[in-house]
Design a protein around this motif. Sequence first.
Motif, PDB file in Angstrom:
ATOM      1  N   TRP A 144       0.873  -1.179   0.000  1.00  0.00           N
ATOM      2  CA  TRP A 144       0.000   0.000   0.000  1.00  0.00           C
ATOM      3  C   TRP A 144       0.911   1.230   0.000  1.00  0.00           C
ATOM      4  O   TRP A 144       0.777   2.129  -0.808  1.00  0.00           O
ATOM      5  CB  TRP A 144      -0.901  -0.010   1.237  1.00  0.00           C
ATOM      6  CG  TRP A 144      -1.539   1.317   1.577  1.00  0.00           C
ATOM      7  CD1 TRP A 144      -2.470   1.985   0.831  1.00  0.00           C
ATOM      8  CD2 TRP A 144      -1.285   2.133   2.730  1.00  0.00           C
ATOM      9  NE1 TRP A 144      -2.815   3.173   1.453  1.00  0.00           N
ATOM     10  CE2 TRP A 144      -2.107   3.286   2.626  1.00  0.00           C
ATOM     11  CE3 TRP A 144      -0.455   2.003   3.839  1.00  0.00           C
ATOM     12  CZ2 TRP A 144      -2.105   4.293   3.589  1.00  0.00           C
ATOM     13  CZ3 TRP A 144      -0.456   2.998   4.809  1.00  0.00           C
ATOM     14  CH2 TRP A 144      -1.276   4.130   4.680  1.00  0.00           C
ATOM     15  N   LEU A 145       1.884   1.185   0.901  1.00  0.00           N
ATOM     16  CA  LEU A 145       2.906   2.220   1.007  1.00  0.00           C
ATOM     17  C   LEU A 145       4.259   1.538   0.857  1.00  0.00           C
ATOM     18  O   LEU A 145       4.479   0.454   1.409  1.00  0.00           O
ATOM     19  CB  LEU A 145       2.802   2.907   2.371  1.00  0.00           C
ATOM     20  CG  LEU A 145       3.909   3.888   2.765  1.00  0.00           C
ATOM     21  CD1 LEU A 145       3.916   5.092   1.831  1.00  0.00           C
ATOM     22  CD2 LEU A 145       3.718   4.337   4.220  1.00  0.00           C
ATOM     23  N   SER A 146       5.162   2.148   0.109  1.00  0.00           N
ATOM     24  CA  SER A 146       6.505   1.603  -0.058  1.00  0.00           C
ATOM     25  C   SER A 146       7.532   2.602   0.451  1.00  0.00           C
ATOM     26  O   SER A 146       7.271   3.805   0.517  1.00  0.00           O
ATOM     27  CB  SER A 146       6.779   1.261  -1.526  1.00  0.00           C
ATOM     28  OG  SER A 146       5.925   0.224  -1.970  1.00  0.00           O
ATOM     29  N   CYS A 147       8.688   2.073   0.804  1.00  0.00           N
ATOM     30  CA  CYS A 147       9.755   2.909   1.354  1.00  0.00           C
ATOM     31  C   CYS A 147      11.087   2.342   0.890  1.00  0.00           C
ATOM     32  O   CYS A 147      11.269   1.120   0.860  1.00  0.00           O
ATOM     33  CB  CYS A 147       9.678   2.904   2.883  1.00  0.00           C
ATOM     34  SG  CYS A 147      11.081   3.692   3.711  1.00  0.00           S
ATOM     35  N   CYS A 148      12.003   3.214   0.510  1.00  0.00           N
ATOM     36  CA  CYS A 148      13.356   2.779   0.172  1.00  0.00           C
ATOM     37  C   CYS A 148      14.334   3.452   1.124  1.00  0.00           C
ATOM     38  O   CYS A 148      14.354   4.684   1.232  1.00  0.00           O
ATOM     39  CB  CYS A 148      13.699   3.123  -1.273  1.00  0.00           C
ATOM     40  SG  CYS A 148      15.276   2.403  -1.785  1.00  0.00           S
ATOM     41  N   ASN A 149      15.115   2.637   1.828  1.00  0.00           N
ATOM     42  CA  ASN A 149      16.111   3.127   2.779  1.00  0.00           C
ATOM     43  C   ASN A 149      17.495   3.020   2.146  1.00  0.00           C
ATOM     44  O   ASN A 149      17.883   1.951   1.664  1.00  0.00           O
ATOM     45  CB  ASN A 149      16.062   2.292   4.061  1.00  0.00           C
ATOM     46  CG  ASN A 149      14.697   2.336   4.714  1.00  0.00           C
ATOM     47  OD1 ASN A 149      14.344   3.312   5.350  1.00  0.00           O
ATOM     48  ND2 ASN A 149      13.911   1.273   4.547  1.00  0.00           N
ATOM     49  N   TYR A 150      18.232   4.113   2.158  1.00  0.00           N
ATOM     50  CA  TYR A 150      19.537   4.168   1.499  1.00  0.00           C
ATOM     51  C   TYR A 150      20.639   3.946   2.533  1.00  0.00           C
ATOM     52  O   TYR A 150      20.802   4.741   3.465  1.00  0.00           O
ATOM     53  CB  TYR A 150      19.698   5.504   0.779  1.00  0.00           C
ATOM     54  CG  TYR A 150      18.711   5.624  -0.361  1.00  0.00           C
ATOM     55  CD1 TYR A 150      19.019   5.111  -1.611  1.00  0.00           C
ATOM     56  CD2 TYR A 150      17.446   6.180  -0.164  1.00  0.00           C
ATOM     57  CE1 TYR A 150      18.104   5.164  -2.650  1.00  0.00           C
ATOM     58  CE2 TYR A 150      16.523   6.241  -1.195  1.00  0.00           C
ATOM     59  CZ  TYR A 150      16.858   5.724  -2.437  1.00  0.00           C
ATOM     60  OH  TYR A 150      15.938   5.767  -3.460  1.00  0.00           O
ATOM     61  N   ILE A 151      21.392   2.861   2.346  1.00  0.00           N
ATOM     62  CA  ILE A 151      22.410   2.456   3.318  1.00  0.00           C
ATOM     63  C   ILE A 151      23.793   2.948   2.898  1.00  0.00           C
ATOM     64  O   ILE A 151      24.507   3.569   3.683  1.00  0.00           O
ATOM     65  CB  ILE A 151      22.420   0.920   3.477  1.00  0.00           C
ATOM     66  CG1 ILE A 151      20.992   0.389   3.714  1.00  0.00           C
ATOM     67  CG2 ILE A 151      23.357   0.512   4.605  1.00  0.00           C
ATOM     68  CD1 ILE A 151      20.277   0.975   4.908  1.00  0.00           C
ATOM     69  N   ALA A 152      24.194   2.650   1.662  1.00  0.00           N
ATOM     70  CA  ALA A 152      25.490   3.095   1.135  1.00  0.00           C
ATOM     71  C   ALA A 152      25.328   3.338  -0.357  1.00  0.00           C
ATOM     72  O   ALA A 152      24.617   2.596  -1.039  1.00  0.00           O
ATOM     73  CB  ALA A 152      26.572   2.052   1.392  1.00  0.00           C
TER      74      ALA A 152
END
Length: 610
Positions: A532-540
Amino acid sequence: MSIAPPGQPPNPAEQFARRFQNALAAFNRGDLATALQACQALDADLPNHADVQHLMAMAWQRLGQVINAEKAFRRSLAANPRQPAVLSNLATLLRRSRRFEEADQALASAIELQPGLANAWYNRGLVSLDRHRPTEAIEQLQRAVQLDPRPGIEMALVRALQAAGREDDARDLADNIAARHPNDARAVMTRARQHRKKAPADALAMLQTLLQTTQDRARVQHEIGLLKTETKALDEAIVHFQAALEAQPLLIDAHRALNEIFWQQDDDRFGQSYRDAIARAPAAAPLYHNYASALRSAGREDEAEAILESAISRAGPDPFLLHGLAVQKLRRGDDDTPRQLLDRALSAQPDNVRFRIDCANLDIRGGDYASAERHLDHARAVEPWNQEVWAYLGVAWRLAGDPKHEWLNDYDTLLKTFTLPSPTGFTGTQAFMEELAGFLPTLHSAGRQPLDQSVRNGTQTFEILFGNSHPLITALKQSVDTVLAEYLAALPDDDRHPFYARKRQATYYTGSWSIMLRSGGHHTNHVHPQGWLSCCNYIALPPLGDDTTRDGWIRFGETSLGLGDREHVARTIRPAPGQCVFFPSYFWHGTYRFDSETPRMTVPCDIDPA
């Protein structure tokens, strides 16, 4: 059966009852066309009879015609609202269309009419699990077990206890069920699943013991293969998946798991299991369909098309084979043949959402946006919250100049970037990201990207990442939880909007994974069907491009349809380590490729309202 005296006409009620019993007999033996025809004749003589409409609904449902089935269920209930069995069957239909709240309401009404209906309590517990309400599911399933202590209902209760975080209770109940039903393969496999995270050796021993006595050797071998995959013993997993397929060549789950390993290891045996199974079962349409899908995902387009054409000649015009061949030809730029194939597939399954979406895809390519919208409206009537349907509707509206596009894809409100807070024990977000960047590569065992995903020139983890109990993953999830609450709190209310209407403060993660892109890597344009909701987390991140090249950036709005100058990049974001980006799962998005020896490391996740 009574016989009317000579000279007297047959009793109409008896005639009607006899005709209804004939229709029911046809349904029970699987002759759905005859059952439906008989029901329609009965309906012509006595319109909207509750029992006739119910049987008609069940026949339509078996035929995959969801809209007609729902109409018949509701006509039956209009004729007689006090039918708990009809309400329960309607709920099953609604649940399959992911209309969980409506399904729950129907089951609540069924239980009010018949509090002792075990199946209604059981199905309501399953709906509560779908809605991620494990506490309610536990209460409902416990009531179902009291009324009908079948192992299947108890196993659903195990799932509910686990979902509620009561892992010890779930394990104890699974042990108890298996002890009472030692010859029930499902019960023993349920027990093994409860033990395999903390005690994989014990879980393996349970399954190996079961293997000596069960008739369902294929399923048990498949279960052992999954356990071996989780523990990264991939060579052993291969042996067990192959054993499963030797016992049951039509076990599609085993084919998929086995060939995913072969693909990611660049093993020449990729696809061999399908070829062997087809030799043993040459008329089995699902084998061809799944084999062609695997070949297509591997970029072997010519082979996929040849397999589908061969399948139709050998197994007949199965609608899924027709659809698969249509998609294959569409990918190769043929816009004429796909239309004929899709029309034939739709004539067999007019409510198939996948077929409707791909008809809309073809219409959008051809510039017939009104026809595309009609197909998508039909699909939306079957699955109102399907993310792909809304994604394609947004495209059709934009290209038709319809302002609903801006209402749906409200980028200014819905697309947001946050900096992840630093967990306790770290000097800052950057230090936390550096530790994660050192740990996450240890979870990647594959040599290349998974099949049928957006990743190109990179790898993706198998497991649900946020289910990993490592302290760094737990800390990352807690950081995401913090900014997620901030994102949700800022959303407006709008019951007409497909995203805002589902807004809840309570949410859960439906998927999470780690991705590492190598030099030349990127994500193709895609949406997330399961969220429904998406999220992208940036690590490196590698060195990123500027506003001109945008190397390594994320983009929104451009589709996978290859529309040329009709494509539109609505937004681009230059991410930074420690940032996360939230957006509706129906937003089209992809990334620009980059060239660097430094990998691009991200942790995407999908979120559903609870």
